[in-house]
Design a protein around this motif. Structure first.
Motif, PDB file in Angstrom:
ATOM      1  N   SER A  67       4.679  -2.965 -10.256  1.00 56.91           N
ATOM      2  CA  SER A  67       5.320  -2.953 -11.374  1.00 56.91           C
ATOM      3  C   SER A  67       6.575  -2.187 -11.557  1.00 56.91           C
ATOM      4  CB  SER A  67       4.595  -2.632 -12.527  1.00 56.91           C
ATOM      5  OG  SER A  67       4.325  -1.418 -12.714  1.00 56.91           O
ATOM      6  N   GLY A  68       6.924  -1.206 -10.651  1.00 54.52           N
ATOM      7  CA  GLY A  68       7.914  -0.249 -10.614  1.00 54.52           C
ATOM      8  C   GLY A  68       7.513   1.078 -11.352  1.00 54.52           C
ATOM      9  N   HIS A  69       6.424   0.763 -11.987  1.00 63.24           N
ATOM     10  CA  HIS A  69       5.810   2.480 -12.520  1.00 63.24           C
ATOM     11  C   HIS A  69       5.782   3.540 -11.453  1.00 63.24           C
ATOM     12  CE1 HIS A  69       4.111   4.829 -15.544  1.00 63.24           C
ATOM     13  NE2 HIS A  69       2.993   5.063 -14.556  1.00 63.24           N
ATOM     14  N   GLU A  70       6.228   4.589 -11.719  1.00 63.18           N
ATOM     15  CA  GLU A  70       5.764   5.445 -10.762  1.00 63.18           C
ATOM     16  C   GLU A  70       5.736   6.901 -11.321  1.00 63.18           C
ATOM     17  OE1 GLU A  70       8.863   6.695  -7.806  1.00 63.18           O
ATOM     18  OE2 GLU A  70      10.135   5.015  -9.028  1.00 63.18           O
ATOM     19  N   GLY A  71       4.793   7.670 -10.629  1.00 61.83           N
ATOM     20  CA  GLY A  71       5.017   9.169 -11.152  1.00 61.83           C
ATOM     21  C   GLY A  71       4.133  10.000 -10.139  1.00 61.83           C
ATOM     22  N   ASP A  72       3.742  11.040 -10.789  1.00 67.09           N
ATOM     23  CA  ASP A  72       2.973  12.006  -9.910  1.00 67.09           C
ATOM     24  C   ASP A  72       1.628  12.332 -10.569  1.00 67.09           C
ATOM     25  OD1 ASP A  72       5.020  12.908  -7.988  1.00 67.09           O
ATOM     26  OD2 ASP A  72       6.186  13.214  -9.898  1.00 67.09           O
ATOM     27  N   ALA A  73       0.725  12.864  -9.785  1.00 64.72           N
ATOM     28  CA  ALA A  73      -0.856  12.985 -10.312  1.00 64.72           C
ATOM     29  C   ALA A  73      -1.378  14.073  -9.228  1.00 64.72           C
ATOM     30  CB  ALA A  73      -1.636  11.836 -10.208  1.00 64.72           C
ATOM     31  N   PRO A  74      -2.455  14.603  -9.795  1.00 67.61           N
ATOM     32  CA  PRO A  74      -3.180  15.597  -8.710  1.00 67.61           C
ATOM     33  C   PRO A  74      -4.101  14.808  -7.832  1.00 67.61           C
ATOM     34  CG  PRO A  74      -3.820  15.732 -11.276  1.00 67.61           C
ATOM     35  CD  PRO A  74      -2.747  14.816 -11.236  1.00 67.61           C
ATOM     36  N   LEU A  75      -4.133  15.381  -6.527  1.00 68.22           N
ATOM     37  CA  LEU A  75      -5.454  14.788  -5.725  1.00 68.22           C
ATOM     38  C   LEU A  75      -6.716  14.941  -6.490  1.00 68.22           C
ATOM     39  CD1 LEU A  75      -3.873  16.130  -2.532  1.00 68.22           C
ATOM     40  CD2 LEU A  75      -3.728  13.901  -3.245  1.00 68.22           C
ATOM     41  N   ALA A  76      -6.895  15.819  -7.001  1.00 65.11           N
ATOM     42  CA  ALA A  76      -8.187  16.093  -7.915  1.00 65.11           C
ATOM     43  C   ALA A  76      -8.238  16.833  -8.961  1.00 65.11           C
ATOM     44  CB  ALA A  76      -9.402  16.521  -6.856  1.00 65.11           C
ATOM     45  N   GLY A  77      -8.984  16.885  -9.970  1.00 61.72           N
ATOM     46  CA  GLY A  77      -8.817  17.710 -11.090  1.00 61.72           C
ATOM     47  C   GLY A  77      -9.887  17.804 -11.903  1.00 61.72           C
ATOM     48  N   PHE A  78      -9.776  18.679 -12.984  1.00 62.87           N
ATOM     49  CA  PHE A  78     -11.058  18.646 -13.913  1.00 62.87           C
ATOM     50  C   PHE A  78     -10.240  19.244 -15.307  1.00 62.87           C
ATOM     51  CE2 PHE A  78     -11.325  22.967 -12.281  1.00 62.87           C
ATOM     52  CZ  PHE A  78     -11.659  23.817 -13.424  1.00 62.87           C
ATOM     53  N   SER A  79     -11.361  19.056 -16.578  1.00 58.02           N
ATOM     54  CA  SER A  79     -10.967  19.457 -17.582  1.00 58.02           C
ATOM     55  C   SER A  79     -12.280  19.642 -18.447  1.00 58.02           C
ATOM     56  CB  SER A  79     -10.018  18.415 -18.474  1.00 58.02           C
ATOM     57  OG  SER A  79      -9.296  19.205 -19.626  1.00 58.02           O
ATOM     58  N   PRO A  80     -12.220  21.096 -19.129  1.00 61.63           N
ATOM     59  CA  PRO A  80     -13.470  21.653 -19.605  1.00 61.63           C
ATOM     60  C   PRO A  80     -13.130  20.874 -21.154  1.00 61.63           C
ATOM     61  CG  PRO A  80     -12.029  23.414 -19.227  1.00 61.63           C
ATOM     62  CD  PRO A  80     -11.631  22.158 -18.397  1.00 61.63           C
ATOM     63  N   ARG A  81     -13.526  19.915 -21.541  1.00 61.31           N
ATOM     64  CA  ARG A  81     -13.206  19.289 -22.787  1.00 61.31           C
ATOM     65  C   ARG A  81     -14.253  19.806 -23.713  1.00 61.31           C
ATOM     66  NH1 ARG A  81      -8.500  16.615 -22.421  1.00 61.31           N
ATOM     67  NH2 ARG A  81      -7.940  15.737 -20.548  1.00 61.31           N
ATOM     68  N   LYS A  82     -14.092  19.638 -25.112  1.00 67.49           N
ATOM     69  CA  LYS A  82     -15.375  19.869 -26.311  1.00 67.49           C
ATOM     70  C   LYS A  82     -16.425  19.350 -25.967  1.00 67.49           C
ATOM     71  CE  LYS A  82     -14.141  22.028 -30.233  1.00 67.49           C
ATOM     72  NZ  LYS A  82     -13.288  22.188 -31.242  1.00 67.49           N
ATOM     73  N   ALA A  83     -16.319  17.921 -25.799  1.00 67.80           N
ATOM     74  CA  ALA A  83     -17.651  17.132 -25.466  1.00 67.80           C
ATOM     75  C   ALA A  83     -18.244  17.382 -24.182  1.00 67.80           C
ATOM     76  CB  ALA A  83     -17.303  15.604 -26.166  1.00 67.80           C
ATOM     77  N   LYS A 130     -18.457  16.569  -1.894  1.00 66.02           N
ATOM     78  CA  LYS A 130     -18.033  15.503  -1.086  1.00 66.02           C
ATOM     79  C   LYS A 130     -17.168  14.505  -1.709  1.00 66.02           C
ATOM     80  CE  LYS A 130     -22.269  15.623   1.915  1.00 66.02           C
ATOM     81  NZ  LYS A 130     -23.617  15.456   1.451  1.00 66.02           N
ATOM     82  N   LEU A 131     -17.497  14.422  -3.198  1.00 63.82           N
ATOM     83  CA  LEU A 131     -16.744  13.571  -4.114  1.00 63.82           C
ATOM     84  C   LEU A 131     -15.095  14.191  -4.052  1.00 63.82           C
ATOM     85  CD1 LEU A 131     -19.075  13.053  -6.779  1.00 63.82           C
ATOM     86  CD2 LEU A 131     -18.064  11.163  -5.533  1.00 63.82           C
ATOM     87  N   ILE A 132     -14.831  15.308  -4.257  1.00 63.64           N
ATOM     88  CA  ILE A 132     -13.772  16.048  -4.072  1.00 63.64           C
ATOM     89  C   ILE A 132     -12.877  15.745  -2.880  1.00 63.64           C
ATOM     90  CG2 ILE A 132     -12.269  18.217  -4.284  1.00 63.64           C
ATOM     91  CD1 ILE A 132     -14.328  19.474  -6.217  1.00 63.64           C
ATOM     92  N   GLU A 133     -13.571  15.941  -1.589  1.00 63.21           N
ATOM     93  CA  GLU A 133     -12.959  15.727  -0.354  1.00 63.21           C
ATOM     94  C   GLU A 133     -12.554  14.110  -0.318  1.00 63.21           C
ATOM     95  OE1 GLU A 133     -15.918  16.645   2.311  1.00 63.21           O
ATOM     96  OE2 GLU A 133     -15.751  18.794   2.151  1.00 63.21           O
ATOM     97  N   GLN A 134     -13.624  13.210  -0.592  1.00 61.78           N
ATOM     98  CA  GLN A 134     -13.149  12.004  -0.880  1.00 61.78           C
ATOM     99  C   GLN A 134     -11.817  11.459  -1.592  1.00 61.78           C
ATOM    100  OE1 GLN A 134     -14.867   9.195  -3.478  1.00 61.78           O
ATOM    101  NE2 GLN A 134     -14.485   7.447  -2.109  1.00 61.78           N
TER     102      GLN A 134
END
Length: 140
Positions: free
Chosen positions: A63-79, A124-128
């Motif tokens: 679609s032409g949309h582009e950007g950057d993102a982490p290869l893996a990550g997490f967020s300690p959210r409230k819930a 293993k999930l992070i490696e994948q």
């Protein structure tokens, strides 16, 4: 074009973790920080106001949309704790069978606490995830 919300920044990962209200979630976040850094080999960086990411890749859709993102990550959210790992795949689904108590979204896995999951499966999930995104979006 709108500026992406999830952008790598120089905010302090430690300050963010310290701002987490729940002491248990804070302890889990520090443990996740160690696990993700060990497995990915990347230092943690803040992405947007609340995602701790490791490494990065640049994507570009048809679609032409582009950007950057982490290869893996997490967020300690409230819930729950959100784990940002490679999207649904047969390999991921197989690993999740032995992962422990969780729910899933397209690219997210949600857990209440680390004690509910098998951290060896998490590794293993992070490696994948890292491998998947590096293969899909090799550095130009």
């Amino acid at each position: 074009m709108a500026e992406p919300k999830m952008k790598e920044n120089d905010n302090s990962v430690i300050d963010f973790i310290e701002s987490v209200e729940s002491e248990k979630k804070k302890a889990d976040a520090y443990q996740l920080l160690d696990i993700f850094e060990e497995v990915t080999g990347f230092k943690a960086k803040m992405w947007g106001p609340s995602i701790i990411g490791f490494g990065s890749y640049h994507y570009k859709y048809a679609s032409g949309h582009e950007g950057d993102a982490p290869l893996a990550g997490f967020s300690p959210r409230k819930a729950k704790i959100s784990l940002y790992l490679a999207y649904e795949s047969e390999e991921r689904e197989k690993m999740l069978e032995n992962f422990g108590k969780h729910t899933t979204g397209k690219a997210c896995i949600y857990v209440n606490k680390l004690a509910d999951i098998d951290t060896q499966v998490l590794k293993k999930l992070i490696e994948q995830s890292v491998e998947t995104y590096q293969n899909l979006y090799p550095n130009e």
